[in-house]
Structure formats: structure tokens, C-alpha cells
Design a protein around this motif. Structure first.
Motif, PDB file in Angstrom:
ATOM      1  N   LEU A 387       0.337  -0.879  -0.138  1.00 14.70           N
ATOM      2  CA  LEU A 387       0.412  -0.022  -0.265  1.00 14.70           C
ATOM      3  C   LEU A 387       0.736   0.991  -0.066  1.00 14.70           C
ATOM      4  O   LEU A 387      -0.079   2.524  -0.185  1.00 14.70           O
ATOM      5  CB  LEU A 387      -0.600   0.017   0.935  1.00 14.70           C
ATOM      6  N   ASN A 388       2.192   0.765   0.751  1.00 12.89           N
ATOM      7  CA  ASN A 388       3.040   2.631   0.418  1.00 12.89           C
ATOM      8  C   ASN A 388       3.350   3.068  -1.083  1.00 12.89           C
ATOM      9  O   ASN A 388       3.591   3.640  -1.179  1.00 12.89           O
ATOM     10  CB  ASN A 388       4.037   2.034   1.514  1.00 12.89           C
ATOM     11  N   GLU A 389       3.306   1.882  -1.659  1.00 14.88           N
ATOM     12  CA  GLU A 389       3.312   2.315  -3.296  1.00 14.88           C
ATOM     13  C   GLU A 389       2.717   2.532  -3.822  1.00 14.88           C
ATOM     14  O   GLU A 389       2.632   2.767  -4.983  1.00 14.88           O
ATOM     15  CB  GLU A 389       4.170   1.510  -3.474  1.00 14.88           C
ATOM     16  N   ASP A 390       0.806   1.659  -3.942  1.00 15.16           N
ATOM     17  CA  ASP A 390       0.030   1.945  -4.108  1.00 15.16           C
ATOM     18  C   ASP A 390      -1.067   1.539  -3.548  1.00 15.16           C
ATOM     19  O   ASP A 390      -1.651  -0.035  -2.647  1.00 15.16           O
ATOM     20  CB  ASP A 390      -0.168   0.627  -5.754  1.00 15.16           C
ATOM     21  N   ARG A 391      -1.832   2.434  -3.271  1.00 15.17           N
ATOM     22  CA  ARG A 391      -3.070   2.904  -2.232  1.00 15.17           C
ATOM     23  C   ARG A 391      -4.063   2.082  -2.496  1.00 15.17           C
ATOM     24  O   ARG A 391      -5.042   1.687  -1.934  1.00 15.17           O
ATOM     25  CB  ARG A 391      -3.461   4.171  -1.411  1.00 15.17           C
ATOM     26  N   GLY A 392      -4.332   1.853  -4.033  1.00 15.63           N
ATOM     27  CA  GLY A 392      -5.251   0.326  -4.574  1.00 15.63           C
ATOM     28  C   GLY A 392      -5.108  -0.904  -4.715  1.00 15.63           C
ATOM     29  O   GLY A 392      -6.059  -1.307  -5.149  1.00 15.63           O
ATOM     30  N   SER A 393      -4.140  -0.650  -4.432  1.00 12.14           N
ATOM     31  CA  SER A 393      -3.144  -2.291  -4.085  1.00 12.14           C
ATOM     32  C   SER A 393      -4.281  -3.800  -3.442  1.00 12.14           C
ATOM     33  O   SER A 393      -4.447  -3.433  -1.943  1.00 12.14           O
ATOM     34  CB  SER A 393      -1.866  -2.661  -4.189  1.00 12.14           C
ATOM     35  N   GLY A 394      -4.063  -4.469  -3.914  1.00 12.34           N
ATOM     36  CA  GLY A 394      -5.161  -5.540  -3.172  1.00 12.34           C
ATOM     37  C   GLY A 394      -5.810  -7.113  -3.705  1.00 12.34           C
ATOM     38  O   GLY A 394      -6.127  -6.527  -5.112  1.00 12.34           O
ATOM     39  N   ILE A 395      -5.893  -7.618  -2.617  1.00 10.86           N
ATOM     40  CA  ILE A 395      -7.210  -9.093  -3.699  1.00 10.86           C
ATOM     41  C   ILE A 395      -8.398  -9.541  -2.801  1.00 10.86           C
ATOM     42  O   ILE A 395      -8.484  -8.923  -1.552  1.00 10.86           O
ATOM     43  CB  ILE A 395      -6.398  -9.850  -3.733  1.00 10.86           C
ATOM     44  N   ASP A 396      -9.694  -8.810  -3.867  1.00  7.52           N
ATOM     45  CA  ASP A 396     -10.500  -9.213  -3.069  1.00  7.52           C
ATOM     46  C   ASP A 396     -11.239 -10.295  -2.525  1.00  7.52           C
ATOM     47  O   ASP A 396     -10.005 -11.425  -2.629  1.00  7.52           O
ATOM     48  CB  ASP A 396     -11.608  -9.442  -4.180  1.00  7.52           C
ATOM     49  N   PHE A 397     -11.557 -10.805  -0.856  1.00  7.20           N
ATOM     50  CA  PHE A 397     -11.924 -11.844  -0.190  1.00  7.20           C
ATOM     51  C   PHE A 397     -13.431 -12.135  -0.173  1.00  7.20           C
ATOM     52  O   PHE A 397     -13.869 -10.814  -0.373  1.00  7.20           O
ATOM     53  CB  PHE A 397     -10.628 -12.072   0.744  1.00  7.20           C
ATOM     54  N   PRO A 398     -13.433 -12.469  -0.073  1.00 11.14           N
ATOM     55  CA  PRO A 398     -15.583 -12.908   0.240  1.00 11.14           C
ATOM     56  C   PRO A 398     -15.855 -11.847   1.548  1.00 11.14           C
ATOM     57  O   PRO A 398     -15.163 -12.024   2.176  1.00 11.14           O
ATOM     58  CB  PRO A 398     -15.750 -14.493   0.813  1.00 11.14           C
ATOM     59  N   LYS A 399     -17.290 -11.756   1.259  1.00 11.03           N
ATOM     60  CA  LYS A 399     -17.685 -10.807   2.532  1.00 11.03           C
ATOM     61  C   LYS A 399     -18.836 -11.240   2.922  1.00 11.03           C
ATOM     62  O   LYS A 399     -19.903 -10.840   3.896  1.00 11.03           O
ATOM     63  CB  LYS A 399     -17.832  -9.502   1.363  1.00 11.03           C
ATOM     64  N   ASP A 400     -19.419 -12.339   2.915  1.00 14.14           N
ATOM     65  CA  ASP A 400     -20.352 -12.653   3.408  1.00 14.14           C
ATOM     66  C   ASP A 400     -19.777 -14.332   3.427  1.00 14.14           C
ATOM     67  O   ASP A 400     -19.148 -14.855   2.914  1.00 14.14           O
ATOM     68  CB  ASP A 400     -21.492 -13.049   2.850  1.00 14.14           C
ATOM     69  N   LEU A 401     -20.591 -15.188   4.956  1.00 10.77           N
ATOM     70  CA  LEU A 401     -19.870 -16.711   5.443  1.00 10.77           C
ATOM     71  C   LEU A 401     -20.203 -17.530   4.580  1.00 10.77           C
ATOM     72  O   LEU A 401     -19.236 -18.129   4.699  1.00 10.77           O
ATOM     73  CB  LEU A 401     -20.825 -16.870   6.571  1.00 10.77           C
ATOM     74  N   LEU A 402     -21.367 -17.660   3.356  1.00 10.21           N
ATOM     75  CA  LEU A 402     -21.243 -18.877   2.712  1.00 10.21           C
ATOM     76  C   LEU A 402     -20.833 -18.654   1.436  1.00 10.21           C
ATOM     77  O   LEU A 402     -19.985 -19.767   0.620  1.00 10.21           O
ATOM     78  CB  LEU A 402     -22.918 -18.240   2.357  1.00 10.21           C
ATOM     79  N   SER A 403     -20.382 -17.353   1.006  1.00  8.25           N
ATOM     80  CA  SER A 403     -19.089 -17.026   0.176  1.00  8.25           C
ATOM     81  C   SER A 403     -17.878 -17.811   0.433  1.00  8.25           C
ATOM     82  O   SER A 403     -17.345 -18.095  -0.431  1.00  8.25           O
ATOM     83  CB  SER A 403     -19.680 -15.707  -0.647  1.00  8.25           C
ATOM     84  N   ALA A 404     -17.888 -17.351   1.382  1.00  7.82           N
ATOM     85  CA  ALA A 404     -16.462 -17.862   2.147  1.00  7.82           C
ATOM     86  C   ALA A 404     -15.888 -19.364   2.384  1.00  7.82           C
ATOM     87  O   ALA A 404     -15.380 -19.365   2.224  1.00  7.82           O
ATOM     88  CB  ALA A 404     -16.183 -16.396   3.421  1.00  7.82           C
ATOM     89  N   VAL A 405     -17.353 -19.355   2.767  1.00  5.37           N
ATOM     90  CA  VAL A 405     -17.441 -21.062   2.754  1.00  5.37           C
ATOM     91  C   VAL A 405     -16.822 -21.998   1.523  1.00  5.37           C
ATOM     92  O   VAL A 405     -15.973 -22.879   1.442  1.00  5.37           O
ATOM     93  CB  VAL A 405     -18.464 -22.055   3.549  1.00  5.37           C
ATOM     94  N   ALA A 406     -17.541 -20.972   0.368  1.00  7.94           N
ATOM     95  CA  ALA A 406     -17.541 -22.183  -0.357  1.00  7.94           C
ATOM     96  C   ALA A 406     -15.987 -22.261  -1.328  1.00  7.94           C
ATOM     97  O   ALA A 406     -15.555 -22.791  -1.386  1.00  7.94           O
ATOM     98  CB  ALA A 406     -18.655 -21.031  -1.494  1.00  7.94           C
ATOM     99  N   ALA A 407     -15.302 -20.236  -0.942  1.00  6.32           N
ATOM    100  CA  ALA A 407     -13.993 -20.420  -1.243  1.00  6.32           C
ATOM    101  C   ALA A 407     -13.118 -21.209  -0.209  1.00  6.32           C
ATOM    102  O   ALA A 407     -11.959 -21.321  -0.996  1.00  6.32           O
ATOM    103  CB  ALA A 407     -13.783 -18.822  -1.493  1.00  6.32           C
ATOM    104  N   MET A 408     -13.025 -21.818   1.052  1.00  4.45           N
ATOM    105  CA  MET A 408     -12.228 -22.220   1.687  1.00  4.45           C
ATOM    106  C   MET A 408     -12.586 -23.771   1.522  1.00  4.45           C
ATOM    107  O   MET A 408     -11.404 -24.054   1.021  1.00  4.45           O
ATOM    108  CB  MET A 408     -12.663 -21.980   3.217  1.00  4.45           C
TER     109      MET A 408
END
Length: 450
Positions: A387-408
């Protein structure tokens, strides 16, 4: 250490405890389940001597599978499909301590299936133990320090909703939160006893900080070169802190996001890695291992969200207020990042993993972090821009429990790092918790749809 020597040491520990605390007649033998609650049995202390000497200690295997509200779920071959068998547990040496927040003299001691002849594959402490054993075989020794944020509330809820705590001295509401040192003075009696009680449990709790939320504080632990013990400290601290708060007429909660309008509570974990000679592996080769470890953590993070955010409420914390990331990111001395690299000398170079909610299971959080670091060291890939070089840097992650379970559920590095059986059980436990959570019509639904 031989088993005979181990039993001799445990028996010596129990007898020394009885000599020092003759009024204690019972000891709670406790272990953490998947949602992060303690379960166990209360043993007469003379029976504890027999266990320490080698008598069998067994509890139902499926205690580990309890949901958030304590119910059993139909998961794979377990629970309603296996006859609810017992499984062996062992006493964790060095954890027999007095309990000071109960009305009657009492002791407590951690127990676990790890290290027994038949460990439970999905027990949180066993999951962490396997990751640590794998690192140990590679000559890697993690050094770990937890930091836990929590809220104090009035003891009595109002219509089921927590209320701001009142200053024990003035009686005023703590409704103008800030990080001023005076807030520590106003709540000094309860905070001091929390630290002292944790210390009496063998937990190296030390620095106290007043946080931004109303009645919100943070207490840090010392760095520990035993990963299991570091997670033990976090678990024991939560139990004793809640007990001390009740003793003072308050509630202490590690709920991730109790107030929408105030910051959430996090579990921050500092991790460095050392070789057998005591060299910090992250600092070698112009810090390439550090960057590789960061890349591994970022790769696994979107697929470990059910561990870092263990319930519906925990997902409310992300992207809200300050210092709560909405994407997987990293940065040097940047508290907006999920993974912060604190400024330090090479000897103490480390990552600070800031994503987990304070009510997450500390054994599983640490296991997921270490599995991510191990994955990164093996893959040897550079991370995305900090983030020190690019404030927009990042990887999306699930924002709800069911989507998170499916991703895991089916992500190979997570299955390899934490164990296929554990991942299956854990994801199904969280899915069933979601279904149970939905079995109530809330007042909001009536307002919206009636």
C-alpha cells in the motif's frame, strides 16, 4: 520426554498445586471447540491426581463439533452417524492454575487430544500442532505474539442490546471514546485485575491501550517461541477477562463488531520465523523470504475467511471505520493493510496479521497464518505492490459467510496446509451455523416486509 517422565511431571504439578491451594476442591478441565468456546468437565482434585498419574481421560469426540449455540450438527460421518464415541484427551503441562473470578476456590487446566494415541483431526489445537510439527521438521521455529481488542459493556443488556459502560469512579458513560491515557485511569481497577489474573494463569499479558470505541481496550501479550502456548494464552485470556469483568459488574466481549458506528475488535498476530541457529529467516537474502511469506499469506487469505471472520457479525468489521481492510493487502508500517510489517531491526523482523476478528479461534487463526507463510516460502513468489507504493493494491476476499465457506472448501493449498478432514468439518460447521442463524424472524424483517 518419555510418557513415564511426563506422568511424573504432571503428578508433581498437581501435588504442588494442591499444596499451594488447599481450599481448591475442583478443577475445570477445559478445551476449545471449533467456534472458540471452552467445553470440558469439572473434576474433583483427587481424581485429577489419578489422571496425572496415567488414568484415562476421555470426553465425547463430538464436543469439538458444537455450533456457536452449542448444538450438534450432522457433519459427514460424525455426530448422528458415529454413535458419539469418546476420544482420549491429555492434560497440558504447566496450565494448572487457580481461578480467582469464581465465588468458590477453583482451578482450571487445559486438555487436548493432540499428542494422544488418537488425536481428533479437526480439533483446533491439533490442527495447529500439525502445522507446527511440519515447520519443525523443516527447521523453522515461529515466534508469536497476540494482541486482542475487546469491549466493556454494562452488565445488564437493554432489550438485548449492549450499553456503554459507566466510569466506575464518576458514573459517567464512556461515550466519548478516544485513545487518551485518562481512560485507562478511569477503568484502572478492572483492567489491572484483568492483566494480573491473566498473569496468574501463566499468560504474559502486559501493555494496555485505550482504543477508539466506547469502552474498547487492547491488551498485548509477550512474544512466545512456542506457537501452541501462544494460542493457549489467547484462549485463556478471553476466559479470564470475561470472568473478571463480571466480578466488577461489567461484561467483557470479544465480539468483532458490537457497534456499527464504532470500530470493531481485532485479533492481531505478530509472527517471525527463526532457524535452529536462532537466525531470523524473514530477514535473510535482502528480505526475500519476508516478501514470499507475505505473498503466501495473501494467496491463502481469501480462502481462509471463515477462520478469520468466524461468524456473520465478524464480516461487518471489514471496510468500516479505520484500520479495517476491505481487500487483502500489505504494507510497511501501514495499519490499513491486512498484513503490516512493523518497523524493526533484522533480528525482530516480522509480519503483523491484522485481519482476524477478536472472537476468532486463536489456534485456527495462527494455523492459517503459518500455513500461508509456509505456502509462500515454497512458492517463492513476489507479492503484489504494498500500500505504501499503491493505495489501490489488494486482492478481493469474500464478504459474507456462505461465499467464504465456498472459497475455503476446495482450495488445494488450504486442504494441504490445514488438512482435508478439518476443512470439510469446519466448512460444514459454519454452513450449519448459518442455517441455524436464519431460523429466527428479526424485528428488522417485520419493519421491512410486514
Amino acid at each position: 520426554m518419555t510418557s513415564t517422565q511426563g506422568f511424573a511431571d504432571l503428578l508433581s504439578e498437581v501435588r504442588a498445586f494442591r499444596s499451594q491451594h488447599p481450599a481448591v476442591r475442583y478443577v475445570d478441565l477445559i478445551s476449545l471447540d471449533i467456534p472458540g468456546h471452552f467445553y470440558g468437565k469439572r473434576y474433583p482434585i483427587d481424581m485429577l491426581e489419578k489422571v496425572a498419574a496415567g488414568s484415562a481421560l476421555k470426553l465425547p469426540q463430538n464436543c469439538v463439533l458444537l455450533g456457536v449455540q452449542g448444538g450438534l450438527f450432522d457433519i459427514g460421518d460424525y455426530c448422528f452417524n458415529d454413535g458419539d464415541p469418546d476420544a482420549p484427551r491429555r492434560l497440558i503441562a504447566g496450565t494448572l492454575k487457580p481461578v480467582s473470578w469464581e465465588r468458590e476456590p477453583l482451578g482450571q487446566m487445559l486438555i487436548s487430544s493432540d499428542g494422544t494415541a488418537a488425536p481428533i483431526e479437526f480439533e483446533p489445537r491439533e490442527v495447529l500442532a500439525r502445522v507446527l510439527q511440519r515447520l519443525q521438521r523443516r527447521g523453522i521455529r515461529p515466534v508469536v505474539a497476540f494482541e486482542l481488542e475487546f469491549y466493556l459493556f454494562e452488565r445488564t443488556l437493554q432489550d438485548g442490546v449492549p450499553q456503554f459502560p459507566r466510569d466506575p469512579l464518576s458514573g459517567d458513560l464512556d461515550d466519548q471514546p478516544n485513545m487518551h491515557i485518562e481512560r485507562l485511569s478511569r477503568f484502572s481497577d478492572v483492567l489491572r485485575e484483568m492483566v494480573e489474573t491473566a498473569n496468574a494463569q501463566g499468560v504474559d499479558a502486559n501493555v494496555i491501550t485505550a482504543e477508539l470505541g466506547p469502552g474498547q481496550f487492547e491488551i498485548n501479550f509477550g512474544h512466545c517461541d512456542d506457537g501452541l502456548r501462544a494460542a493457549d494464552w489467547a484462549a485463556l485470556f478471553c476466559r479470564s477477562t470475561r470472568g473478571v469483568a463480571l466480578k466488577h459488574g461489567l461484561r467483557a466481549s470479544f465480539m468483532s463488531k458490537p457497534y456499527l458506528q464504532a470500530p470493531g475488535s481485532g485479533m492481531h498476530v505478530h509472527v517471525s520465523l527463526y532457524d535452529q541457529a536462532g537466525n531470523n529467516l524473514l530477514a535473510a537474502d535482502e528480505q526475500r523470504p519476508l516478501r514470499h511469506a507475505v505473498a503466501g499469506c495473501l494467496a491463502l487469505l481469501p480462502h481462509c475467511m471463515p477462520i478469520f471472520a468466524a461468524n456473520h457479525n465478524a464480516f461487518r468489521r471489514y471496510g468500516a471505520m479505520v484500520n479495517a481492510a476491505s481487500r487483502a493487502s500489505w504494507g510497511f508500517e501501514d495499519r490499513d493493510a491486512c498484513i503490516r510489517i512493523p518497523e524493526s531491526d533484522p533480528r525482530n523482523l516480522r509480519i503483523e496479521h491484522r485481519l482476524a476478528g477478536a472472537d476468532a479461534n486463536p489456534y485456527l487463526v495462527l494455523a492459517a497464518i503459518l500455513a500461508g507463510m509456509e505456502h509462500g516460502l515454497d512458492a517463492a513468489q513476489e507479492p503484489i505492490a504494498p500500500l505504501n507504493e499503491d493505495r489501490g493494491s489488494g486482492i478481493d476476499f469474500p464478504k459474507d459467510l456462505l461465499s467464504a465457506v465456498a472459497a475455503m472448501r476446495d482450495y488445494p493449498p488450504v486442504l494441504e496446509g490445514l488438512g482435508e478432514e478439518f476443512v470439510m468439518v469446519y466448512c460444514e460447521n459454519k454452513r450449519q451455523d448459518h442455517l441455524a442463524f436464519m431460523q429466527e424472524v428479526s424485528a428488522r424483517e417485520y419493519r421491512w416486509f410486514l
